[in-house]
Design an enzyme around this catalytic site. Structure first.
Site, PDB file in Angstrom:
ATOM      1  N   GLU A 267       0.798  -1.221   0.000  1.00 60.36           N
ATOM      2  CA  GLU A 267       0.000   0.000   0.000  1.00 60.36           C
ATOM      3  C   GLU A 267       0.834   1.277   0.000  1.00 60.36           C
ATOM      4  OE1 GLU A 267      -4.078   0.014   1.640  1.00 60.36           O
ATOM      5  OE2 GLU A 267      -3.011   0.863   3.369  1.00 60.36           O
TER       6      GLU A 267
ATOM      7  N   LYS B  93       0.810   4.563   1.351  1.00 59.20           N
ATOM      8  CA  LYS B  93       0.094   5.061   2.532  1.00 59.20           C
ATOM      9  C   LYS B  93       0.948   6.084   3.263  1.00 59.20           C
ATOM     10  CE  LYS B  93      -2.336   3.194   6.592  1.00 59.20           C
ATOM     11  NZ  LYS B  93      -2.675   1.945   7.301  1.00 59.20           N
TER      12      LYS B  93
ATOM     13  N   LYS C 230      -8.199   2.443  -2.688  1.00 67.37           N
ATOM     14  CA  LYS C 230      -8.617   2.253  -1.303  1.00 67.37           C
ATOM     15  C   LYS C 230      -9.142   3.584  -0.776  1.00 67.37           C
ATOM     16  CE  LYS C 230      -7.287   0.087   3.022  1.00 67.37           C
ATOM     17  NZ  LYS C 230      -6.173  -0.313   3.905  1.00 67.37           N
TER      18      LYS C 230
ATOM     19  N   GLU D  33     -14.607  -5.356   2.453  1.00 67.93           N
ATOM     20  CA  GLU D  33     -13.943  -5.417   3.756  1.00 67.93           C
ATOM     21  C   GLU D  33     -14.937  -5.638   4.886  1.00 67.93           C
ATOM     22  OE1 GLU D  33     -10.718  -2.580   4.750  1.00 67.93           O
ATOM     23  OE2 GLU D  33     -12.019  -1.986   6.414  1.00 67.93           O
TER      24      GLU D  33
ATOM     25  N   ASN E  35     -10.441  -7.082   8.125  1.00 66.83           N
ATOM     26  CA  ASN E  35      -9.602  -6.043   8.712  1.00 66.83           C
ATOM     27  C   ASN E  35      -9.501  -6.262  10.219  1.00 66.83           C
ATOM     28  OD1 ASN E  35      -8.198  -3.728   9.378  1.00 66.83           O
ATOM     29  ND2 ASN E  35      -9.443  -2.371   8.105  1.00 66.83           N
TER      30      ASN E  35
ATOM     31  N   GLU F  19      -6.089  -8.073   6.471  1.00 65.86           N
ATOM     32  CA  GLU F  19      -5.743  -6.657   6.449  1.00 65.86           C
ATOM     33  C   GLU F  19      -5.388  -6.185   7.857  1.00 65.86           C
ATOM     34  OE1 GLU F  19      -9.351  -5.738   3.287  1.00 65.86           O
ATOM     35  OE2 GLU F  19      -8.826  -4.252   4.781  1.00 65.86           O
ATOM     36  N   SER F  20      -4.370  -5.353   7.937  1.00 62.63           N
ATOM     37  CA  SER F  20      -3.896  -4.739   9.189  1.00 62.63           C
ATOM     38  C   SER F  20      -3.140  -5.755  10.047  1.00 62.63           C
ATOM     39  CB  SER F  20      -5.040  -4.123  10.007  1.00 62.63           C
ATOM     40  OG  SER F  20      -5.666  -3.077   9.307  1.00 62.63           O
TER      41      SER F  20
END
Length: 267
Positions: free
Chosen positions: A54, A56, A116, A165, A186, A216-217
Site C-alpha cells: 500500500e 500510505k 482504497k 472489507e 480487517n 488486512e492490518s
C-alpha cells in the site's frame, strides 16, 4: 461519533465538491478512454500468499507515516519486490492520499491497482475506473445492504474487482450475501482503531472455498504473514509495515518470499 462516522462525514463533503467540479458524465467519458481493467481476482488467486502493498502516507491511528514524494517510484519498488497488487489510498483528510496518486501509480506499474477509499457512491466507482483502478475497496461497515449490493454490481459491471472489507461475523454474512468474491478481513476496528489479529482466524473458516481471503492490518513482517497463512489467508494487505522500514522493495520481497513458502500452500 466513531472514527469511521467522522471519516464518512468528510468523505461525503469532499465527494460533493468533486461532483460539483466534475459531473458524472465527464467521469464516465474519461473512464471510457481507459484500457480494460486488469483481473484483480486472478492476481490474488495463486499458490501461497499474495502481497498487496500500500501507498500510505498517514493513518488515523498513527498519524504521519511517510512523506512519499513520489508514489509512482514507491509503487515501482513494490512491484519489483513482487507485490501482486498495489493499493493506493485516495482519501485526503486522514490518509494524505489523492486521485493524483492513483494516476501516478497506474501509469508506472503493470500489476493491478486497488483504489482504497471510503466508497459510498457509484460516482466514486466510476472515478476509480476513470483513474485506472482495477479493484475497488468497499467497506461493509460504511454501507447499508442495498448500497453494498449496488456498489458490488457497479464495480463488476465496469470490469473491476470489488474487495469487500469486513470486521465481524455479521459483516461477513452481508458481504457474502452481496456476492463478494474477494473479502478482506480487517483486524483494525474502525470504531476504536484497535487491532485484534485474532479476528481473521475467527472469520476465515466461515468464508467459502473460491472466495479470496485477505488479511488486512497487523502485518508487521513475514512472521505475521505466516500466522495469517496458517488460518487460510490467500493474501495480506500491508501498508505501515512497508512504508516505515526504509527499504520498501526489500520489505515486500521478504513478505513475498514468506508467502511462497510451501507451508503456505492450501489444499
Amino acid at each position: 461519533m466513531s472514527v469511521l462516522d467522522d471519516i464518512l462525514v468528510g468523505t461525503r463533503e469532499d465527494l460533493a465538491a468533486r461532483q460539483e467540479a466534475t459531473p458524472l458524465e465527464a467521469v464516465k467519458e474519461l473512464a471510457a478512454t481507459r484500457l480494460p481493467a486488469l483481473d484483480g481476482y486472478a492476481a490474488l488467486h495463486r499458490p501461497g500468499v499474495a502481497v498487496i502493498a500500500e501507498v500510505k502516507r498517514a493513518s488515523p491511528s498513527k498519524g504521519s507515516l511517510a512523506e512519499i514524494p513520489d508514489p509512482a517510484a514507491l509503487a515501482a519498488d513494490y512491484e519489483a519486490g513482487g507485490a501482486a497488487v498495489i493499493s493506493v489510498l485516495t482519501e485526503q483528510r486522514r490518509f494524505g492520499g489523492s486521485l493524483a496518486d492513483l494516476d501516478a501509480v497506474r501509469a508506472r506499474v503493470e500489476v493491478p491497482v486497488l483504489r482504497k477509499d471510503f466508497v459510498v457512491s457509484s460516482y466514486q466507482v466510476w472515478e476509480a475506473r476513470a483513474h485506472g483502478a482495477d479493484l475497488v475497496l468497499l467497506i461493509v461497515a460504511a454501507l447499508d445492504d442495498n448500497a453494498l449490493i449496488s456498489l458490488v454490481e457497479r464495480t463488476e459491471s465496469l470490469g473491476m474487482t470489488p474487495l469487500v472489507e469486513v470486521h465481524d461475523e455479521g459483516e461477513l454474512d452481508r458481504a457474502l450475501a452481496a456476492g463478494a468474491r474477494v473479502i478482506g478481513v480487517n483486524a483494525r476496528d474502525l470504531k476504536t482503531l484497535e487491532v485484534d489479529r485474532e479476528v481473521f482466524g475467527r472469520l476465515a473458516p466461515r468464508i467459502p472455498a473460491g472466495v479470496i481471503k485477505i488479511a488486512e492490518s497487523g502485518v508487521r513482517g513475514p512472521h505475521d504473514l505466516l500466522a495469517y497463512a496458517a488460518h487460510g489467508a490467500d493474501a495480506v494487505l500491508v501498508g505501515e509495515g512497508v512504508v516505515t522500514g526504509g527499504d520498501p522493495r526489500q520489505a515486500v520481497a521478504d513478505l513475498v518470499t514468506a508467502g511462497a513458502h510451501p507451508s503456505t500452500r492450501q489444499g
